[in-house]
Design a protein around this motif. Sequence first.
Motif, PDB file in Angstrom:
ATOM      1  N   THR A  79       5.349  60.978 -53.237  1.00 17.01           N
ATOM      2  CA  THR A  79       4.070  60.383 -52.863  1.00 17.01           C
ATOM      3  C   THR A  79       3.735  60.697 -51.406  1.00 17.01           C
ATOM      4  OG1 THR A  79       4.387  58.585 -54.417  1.00 17.01           O
ATOM      5  CG2 THR A  79       2.811  58.203 -52.621  1.00 17.01           C
ATOM      6  N   LYS A  96      -6.177  52.436 -53.029  1.00 16.81           N
ATOM      7  CA  LYS A  96      -6.619  51.470 -54.057  1.00 16.81           C
ATOM      8  C   LYS A  96      -7.656  50.572 -53.407  1.00 16.81           C
ATOM      9  CE  LYS A  96      -4.841  47.932 -57.173  1.00 16.81           C
ATOM     10  NZ  LYS A  96      -3.727  47.001 -57.381  1.00 16.81           N
ATOM     11  N   LEU A 147       0.683  46.842 -53.940  1.00 14.62           N
ATOM     12  CA  LEU A 147       0.680  47.899 -54.948  1.00 14.62           C
ATOM     13  C   LEU A 147       1.859  47.701 -55.893  1.00 14.62           C
ATOM     14  CD1 LEU A 147      -0.020  51.082 -52.770  1.00 14.62           C
ATOM     15  CD2 LEU A 147      -1.657  49.771 -54.130  1.00 14.62           C
ATOM     16  N   ASN A 148       1.603  47.991 -57.169  1.00 20.06           N
ATOM     17  CA  ASN A 148       2.662  47.883 -58.146  1.00 20.06           C
ATOM     18  C   ASN A 148       3.538  49.135 -58.073  1.00 20.06           C
ATOM     19  OD1 ASN A 148       4.249  47.052 -60.191  1.00 20.06           O
ATOM     20  ND2 ASN A 148       2.684  47.224 -61.808  1.00 20.06           N
ATOM     21  N   GLY A 149       4.599  49.052 -57.293  1.00 18.26           N
ATOM     22  CA  GLY A 149       5.482  50.202 -57.124  1.00 18.26           C
ATOM     23  C   GLY A 149       6.678  49.809 -56.291  1.00 18.26           C
ATOM     24  N   GLY A 177       4.796  54.580 -57.711  1.00 20.18           N
ATOM     25  CA  GLY A 177       4.092  53.507 -58.415  1.00 20.18           C
ATOM     26  C   GLY A 177       2.634  53.858 -58.606  1.00 20.18           C
ATOM     27  N   GLU A 178       1.787  52.813 -58.660  1.00 15.46           N
ATOM     28  CA  GLU A 178       0.374  53.047 -58.969  1.00 15.46           C
ATOM     29  C   GLU A 178      -0.395  53.608 -57.761  1.00 15.46           C
ATOM     30  OE1 GLU A 178      -2.150  49.623 -59.356  1.00 15.46           O
ATOM     31  OE2 GLU A 178      -0.946  48.418 -57.992  1.00 15.46           O
ATOM     32  N   SER A 179      -1.598  54.109 -58.041  1.00 13.89           N
ATOM     33  CA  SER A 179      -2.596  54.459 -57.022  1.00 13.89           C
ATOM     34  C   SER A 179      -2.198  55.590 -56.077  1.00 13.89           C
ATOM     35  CB  SER A 179      -2.977  53.230 -56.187  1.00 13.89           C
ATOM     36  OG  SER A 179      -3.370  52.184 -57.003  1.00 13.89           O
ATOM     37  N   VAL A 216      -1.575  57.041 -50.797  1.00 11.67           N
ATOM     38  CA  VAL A 216      -2.009  56.097 -51.840  1.00 11.67           C
ATOM     39  C   VAL A 216      -3.396  55.575 -51.474  1.00 11.67           C
ATOM     40  CG1 VAL A 216       0.333  55.330 -52.425  1.00 11.67           C
ATOM     41  CG2 VAL A 216      -0.949  54.114 -50.671  1.00 11.67           C
TER      42      VAL A 216
END
Lengths: 203, 261
Positions: free
Chosen positions: A170, A175, A103-105, A156-158, A173
């Motif tokens: 968070t 994805k 994951l981009n984070g 980050g994302e998702s 998550v």
Amino acid sequence: MKTVVLNYGSGNIKSLSNALNYIEFDHVVSNDIQTIKESGKLIIPGAGSFANAIKSILSLSLRDVLLDLSIHKQIPVLGICLGMQIFAKSGSEGGWTDGLGFLNGDVTVMNPPNFNLKIPYYGWSSLTNINYNSRLMRGISETDSFYFVHSYKYEGESVSARYLYDGNVTASVEKDNLFGVQFHPEKSRHSGLQVLKNFRDIQ
Amino acid sequence: MINNRLILTLLISDGLLVNSKGFILNPVCNISTMLTYLNFDLFDEIVILDVTRVNRNIDGLSRWISQISSKCFIPICGGGGVTSIHDCETLSNSGIDKVVINSAAFTNRKLIKEVSQTFGSQFVVSSIDAVFKDGKYYICTNDGKFPREITVVEWVKELEDMGSGEIYLRSIKQDGSALGYDINLIKLVSESTSLPIIAAGGFGHFRHLENGIIAGAQAVSIGNLFHFMGEGLSGAKQYLLNDNVKPTTTIWPFAMPEKIL
């Protein structure tokens, strides 16, 4: 195809295994590469530090296996607590370390604005910003509360759900085939068991 | 949002669930009977204490905790006779999330530090049994048998410095009395530490929960099983929800009985 609970030397695996048994989620706890390679689903628990978890994964030569399963074979993977955090590109706990990079984070220490709020945070919180399209959080609403124990957070994302502590932290998550929760579903009453059942039922 | 917690304390002696009145024990039922009838989802956390008076050992406690943790999906704190890192490991493998340490912290002043460095401070719950004498609260060790020449306030500061994450605070006088928690004790301790406090010993009516929280505790413990046989338990949290105490997020869909004793 077996569900494998990754035993890489961190975390209270007994409790997780108890919860999986209770919902009749057939699984094996293993750190054997062959067993892991053949798994149909993977659960990555975790406690300890980001740097140590990555170190254990590298020392067991699991990194490439995990990448292959998650990114190429796309089997359902559930990360719990630190097991979710290591999906990130990098984490600062125990010195900046590269994560698995799913994951981009990034994972950084929580920084509560109010000095009455402590680190580590441990306790029950209800969720906000739940993504109702999430497969993992199906049936979960803002009235469900979950048990958290952590000092570091993923950003980050998702992100599929959050809770209020150091800002909006968070909580989960999602994805594609990758799922992660910051809370401990094995310690979160029937709400937590529901999340584990949702993972069990993902095809 | 930080929620106050409702805690169930289970006292176990020789594999039997017992209740305690002024530290005198009476058997209630065996563990498997309890597991059949008790709904752990009504609580935020459970504390399991081994109070076996003769031949207390960690292996016994660890077996009982394993039995409970296979059916209980909320955080579990366990203790009673913990004296070493090895004991903590044994209990951790049987499914506890936090360890409760009392007397051994007094006799071995390095223990709390070692445990918190190994497992993290959130793992360490320091238990204090307090007795009121000559205008001051003192600590007692070994199931309340030995009063010590150290005040609760001094001891709490020391425990905090050593790395405790939480304080389980029990007044020997109120224990099992059903007259409510020792409010002065809770106030005193909450003013002298920033650690979360679990108030224990004395629950008898829902308003006692509220009083404990208002006095400064972050969690309140219900101990004696008899208090929640029948309708008692189901109303406890509703009471916390209805009043101006910061509510927990749990929904309690039950009517509150007037009186439970």
